[in-house]
Motif scaffolding. Structure first.
Motif, mmCIF file in Angstrom:
data_model
loop_
_atom_site.group_PDB
_atom_site.id
_atom_site.type_symbol
_atom_site.label_atom_id
_atom_site.label_comp_id
_atom_site.label_asym_id
_atom_site.label_seq_id
_atom_site.Cartn_x
_atom_site.Cartn_y
_atom_site.Cartn_z
ATOM 1 N N ALA A 81 44.553 1.612 25.960
ATOM 2 C CA ALA A 81 44.413 1.080 24.615
ATOM 3 C C ALA A 81 44.048 -0.495 24.373
ATOM 4 O O ALA A 81 43.229 -0.791 23.559
ATOM 5 C CB ALA A 81 45.814 1.673 23.724
ATOM 6 N N LEU A 82 44.735 -1.299 25.205
ATOM 7 C CA LEU A 82 44.286 -2.794 25.120
ATOM 8 C C LEU A 82 42.956 -3.020 25.398
ATOM 9 O O LEU A 82 42.197 -3.983 24.710
ATOM 10 C CB LEU A 82 45.336 -3.392 25.964
ATOM 11 C CG LEU A 82 45.571 -5.065 25.959
ATOM 12 C CD1 LEU A 82 45.665 -5.339 24.635
ATOM 13 C CD2 LEU A 82 46.204 -5.642 26.857
ATOM 14 N N LYS A 83 42.364 -2.495 26.362
ATOM 15 C CA LYS A 83 40.963 -2.364 26.737
ATOM 16 C C LYS A 83 40.161 -2.327 25.617
ATOM 17 O O LYS A 83 39.095 -3.093 25.279
ATOM 18 C CB LYS A 83 40.725 -1.789 27.909
ATOM 19 C CG LYS A 83 41.158 -2.544 29.320
ATOM 20 C CD LYS A 83 40.205 -1.703 30.539
ATOM 21 C CE LYS A 83 39.813 -2.731 31.384
ATOM 22 N NZ LYS A 83 39.314 -2.149 32.866
ATOM 23 N N GLN A 84 40.300 -1.331 24.914
ATOM 24 C CA GLN A 84 39.575 -0.801 23.758
ATOM 25 C C GLN A 84 39.731 -1.921 22.771
ATOM 26 O O GLN A 84 38.679 -2.096 22.310
ATOM 27 C CB GLN A 84 40.024 0.511 23.362
ATOM 28 C CG GLN A 84 39.803 1.638 23.869
ATOM 29 C CD GLN A 84 38.240 1.979 23.794
ATOM 30 O OE1 GLN A 84 37.587 1.780 23.082
ATOM 31 N NE2 GLN A 84 37.342 2.212 25.037
ATOM 32 N N LYS A 85 40.861 -2.355 22.490
ATOM 33 C CA LYS A 85 40.921 -3.264 21.359
ATOM 34 C C LYS A 85 40.386 -4.540 21.573
ATOM 35 O O LYS A 85 39.676 -5.190 20.723
ATOM 36 C CB LYS A 85 42.530 -3.490 21.259
ATOM 37 C CG LYS A 85 42.908 -4.425 19.929
ATOM 38 C CD LYS A 85 42.987 -3.495 18.665
ATOM 39 C CE LYS A 85 43.550 -4.518 17.810
ATOM 40 N NZ LYS A 85 43.193 -3.991 16.256
ATOM 41 N N LEU A 86 40.248 -5.031 22.697
ATOM 42 C CA LEU A 86 39.853 -6.219 23.301
ATOM 43 C C LEU A 86 38.158 -6.293 23.296
ATOM 44 O O LEU A 86 37.893 -7.302 23.024
ATOM 45 C CB LEU A 86 40.071 -6.521 24.753
ATOM 46 C CG LEU A 86 41.621 -6.913 25.067
ATOM 47 C CD1 LEU A 86 41.680 -7.327 26.624
ATOM 48 C CD2 LEU A 86 42.178 -8.007 24.166
ATOM 49 N N LYS A 87 37.706 -5.363 23.014
ATOM 50 C CA LYS A 87 36.290 -5.178 22.902
ATOM 51 C C LYS A 87 35.866 -5.822 21.468
ATOM 52 O O LYS A 87 34.576 -6.589 21.347
ATOM 53 C CB LYS A 87 35.675 -3.786 22.647
ATOM 54 C CG LYS A 87 35.650 -3.172 24.177
ATOM 55 C CD LYS A 87 35.092 -1.791 24.091
ATOM 56 C CE LYS A 87 35.292 -1.015 25.650
ATOM 57 N NZ LYS A 87 35.070 0.483 25.212
ATOM 58 N N HIS A 88 36.766 -5.969 20.481
ATOM 59 C CA HIS A 88 36.522 -6.735 19.345
ATOM 60 C C HIS A 88 36.815 -7.918 19.131
ATOM 61 O O HIS A 88 36.952 -8.476 18.166
ATOM 62 C CB HIS A 88 37.219 -5.673 18.192
ATOM 63 C CG HIS A 88 36.860 -4.103 18.284
ATOM 64 N ND1 HIS A 88 35.861 -3.728 17.692
ATOM 65 C CD2 HIS A 88 37.809 -3.326 18.687
ATOM 66 C CE1 HIS A 88 36.138 -2.496 18.127
ATOM 67 N NE2 HIS A 88 37.035 -2.256 18.441
ATOM 68 N N TYR A 89 37.166 -8.874 20.376
ATOM 69 C CA TYR A 89 37.672 -10.007 20.231
ATOM 70 C C TYR A 89 36.713 -10.944 21.198
ATOM 71 O O TYR A 89 36.446 -10.458 22.146
ATOM 72 C CB TYR A 89 38.892 -10.391 20.810
ATOM 73 C CG TYR A 89 39.830 -9.779 19.596
ATOM 74 C CD1 TYR A 89 40.539 -10.801 18.736
ATOM 75 C CD2 TYR A 89 40.321 -8.397 19.445
ATOM 76 C CE1 TYR A 89 41.488 -10.346 17.939
ATOM 77 C CE2 TYR A 89 41.142 -7.914 18.485
ATOM 78 C CZ TYR A 89 41.740 -8.803 17.756
ATOM 79 O OH TYR A 89 42.499 -8.390 16.725
ATOM 80 N N ASP A 90 36.294 -12.180 20.633
ATOM 81 C CA ASP A 90 35.884 -13.146 21.665
ATOM 82 C C ASP A 90 36.636 -14.169 22.023
ATOM 83 O O ASP A 90 37.718 -14.744 21.202
ATOM 84 C CB ASP A 90 34.508 -13.840 20.674
ATOM 85 C CG ASP A 90 33.468 -13.093 20.660
ATOM 86 O OD1 ASP A 90 33.189 -12.414 21.706
ATOM 87 O OD2 ASP A 90 32.750 -13.088 19.573
ATOM 88 N N PHE A 91 37.019 -14.191 23.513
ATOM 89 C CA PHE A 91 38.181 -15.206 23.774
ATOM 90 C C PHE A 91 37.608 -15.509 25.368
ATOM 91 O O PHE A 91 36.920 -14.964 26.077
ATOM 92 C CB PHE A 91 39.564 -14.477 23.979
ATOM 93 C CG PHE A 91 39.547 -13.171 24.658
ATOM 94 C CD1 PHE A 91 39.928 -13.398 26.152
ATOM 95 C CD2 PHE A 91 39.161 -12.049 24.200
ATOM 96 C CE1 PHE A 91 39.773 -12.300 26.818
ATOM 97 C CE2 PHE A 91 39.353 -10.964 25.035
ATOM 98 C CZ PHE A 91 39.658 -10.896 26.315
ATOM 99 N N ASP A 92 38.210 -16.695 25.696
ATOM 100 C CA ASP A 92 38.090 -17.330 27.099
ATOM 101 C C ASP A 92 39.186 -16.683 28.051
ATOM 102 O O ASP A 92 38.969 -16.949 28.988
ATOM 103 C CB ASP A 92 37.747 -18.774 27.029
ATOM 104 C CG ASP A 92 36.493 -19.145 26.155
ATOM 105 O OD1 ASP A 92 35.596 -18.565 26.456
ATOM 106 O OD2 ASP A 92 36.899 -20.068 25.187
ATOM 107 N N ILE A 93 40.350 -17.001 27.002
ATOM 108 C CA ILE A 93 41.600 -16.868 27.966
ATOM 109 C C ILE A 93 42.571 -15.947 27.404
ATOM 110 O O ILE A 93 42.872 -15.859 26.229
ATOM 111 C CB ILE A 93 42.392 -18.167 28.254
ATOM 112 C CG1 ILE A 93 41.495 -19.095 29.106
ATOM 113 C CG2 ILE A 93 43.827 -17.894 28.903
ATOM 114 C CD1 ILE A 93 42.151 -20.610 28.869
#
Ligand SMILES: [Zn+2]
Length: 201
Positions: A81-93
Motif C-alpha cells: 500500500a505504501l509503494k502505491q501511495k508514494l507514486k504521488h509524491y516527489d521526494f529525495d529522502i
C-alpha cells in the motif's frame, strides 16, 4: 518471524484462501499475500490525503499482530500500500518517524523500518528521539517553540533535500508536528508527511 505455509492463507486472520502458493513462489521468497473476503470488508480507507487507511477495530488487531508478534506478512501488506501511495509524491529522502521513546522501552522492533525494508525502499534517518534530560534542559519557553520529542542525530547532507516522513499511525498529530519542527529547525525546506493509518476523529 512466522514462516509461510504452502497453503495460501489470509495474511491477517490465517483463513485458508482459494489460491495456493506455488513452490516456485516460495523458493523465490515471493509468496502470495492476500486477504480473505472478511478482512477485505474490514478495510477502511482514509479520506485524508496524507493517510492510507482509517483506524478501526480490525486495523487495531492488524497493528497488534504486527508490532507484538512481528509478523512479516503484515509488513508486506503495508509495504504494498505504501509503494502505491508514494507514486504521488516527489521526494529525495524517505524517513520513518522514530518511535516514541516511551514506546521503544516496551519493545525494540522498529515496525516502520520493517515495512520500508519489505517494500525495498531505501531510507535515511536524521531524527533521534530526545532523551528526557535533553527535553528538561530546555526552558519552558523554548520547549513551546521547538521539538521536544526529537533531535537531529546526523549532519544533514543538503538542506535542499525534499524529505518525506512516514509514520505508521497518526492520532493527535503531535508526533508529526514535532518531527517536522525538528527538521525545519535543521534547515530542511520541504517536508511532506504520510501515515499508513489515521485515527484522527
Ligand atoms: Zn482474513
Amino acid at each position: 518471524m512466522k514462516s509461510v505455509m504452502t497453503m495460501a492463507e489470509c495474511l491477517i486472520c490465517q483463513q485458508p484462501l482459494a489460491t495456493k502458493n506455488s513452490w516456485q513462489q516460495l523458493l523465490r521468497g515471493q509468496p502470495t499475500f492476500e486477504l480473505c473476503a472478511n478482512c477485505e470488508e474490514q478495510i477502511h480507507y482514509s479520506q485524508e490525503k496524507d493517510a492510507i487507511y482509517f483506524y478501526n477495530e480490525w486495523m487495531k488487531k492488524v497493528l497488534h499482530q504486527f508490532k507484538f508478534h512481528q509478523d512479516i506478512r503484515v509488513a508486506a501488506f503495508f509495504a504494498k500500500a505504501l509503494k502505491q501511495k508514494l507514486k504521488h509524491y516527489d521526494f529525495d529522502i524517505l524517513m520513518p518517524v522514530p518511535m516514541h521513546p516511551l514506546m521503544e522501552k516496551k519493545r525494540t522492533f522498529s515496525h516502520m523500518n520493517a515495512i520500508l525494508q519489505a517494500a525495498n525502499l531505501p531510507f535515511q534517518q536524521y531524527l533521534a528521539k530526545a532523551t528526557p534530560e535533553q527535553q528538561s534542559k530546555k526552558t519552558k519557553e523554548v520547549r513551546e517553540k521547538v521539538s521536544q520529542l526529537f533531535t537531529i542525530k546526523t549532519k544533514i547532507g543538503s538542506e535542499k533535500s525534499r524529505i518525506l516522513l512516514v509514520d505508521d499511525l497518526v492520532t493527535t498529530g503531535t508526533t508529526r508536528q514535532h518531527a517536522t519542527t525538528a527538521l525545519y529547525e535543521a534547515g530542511i525546506e520541504k517536508i511532506d508527511f504520510i501515515a499508513l493509518i489515521s485515527a484522527k476523529k
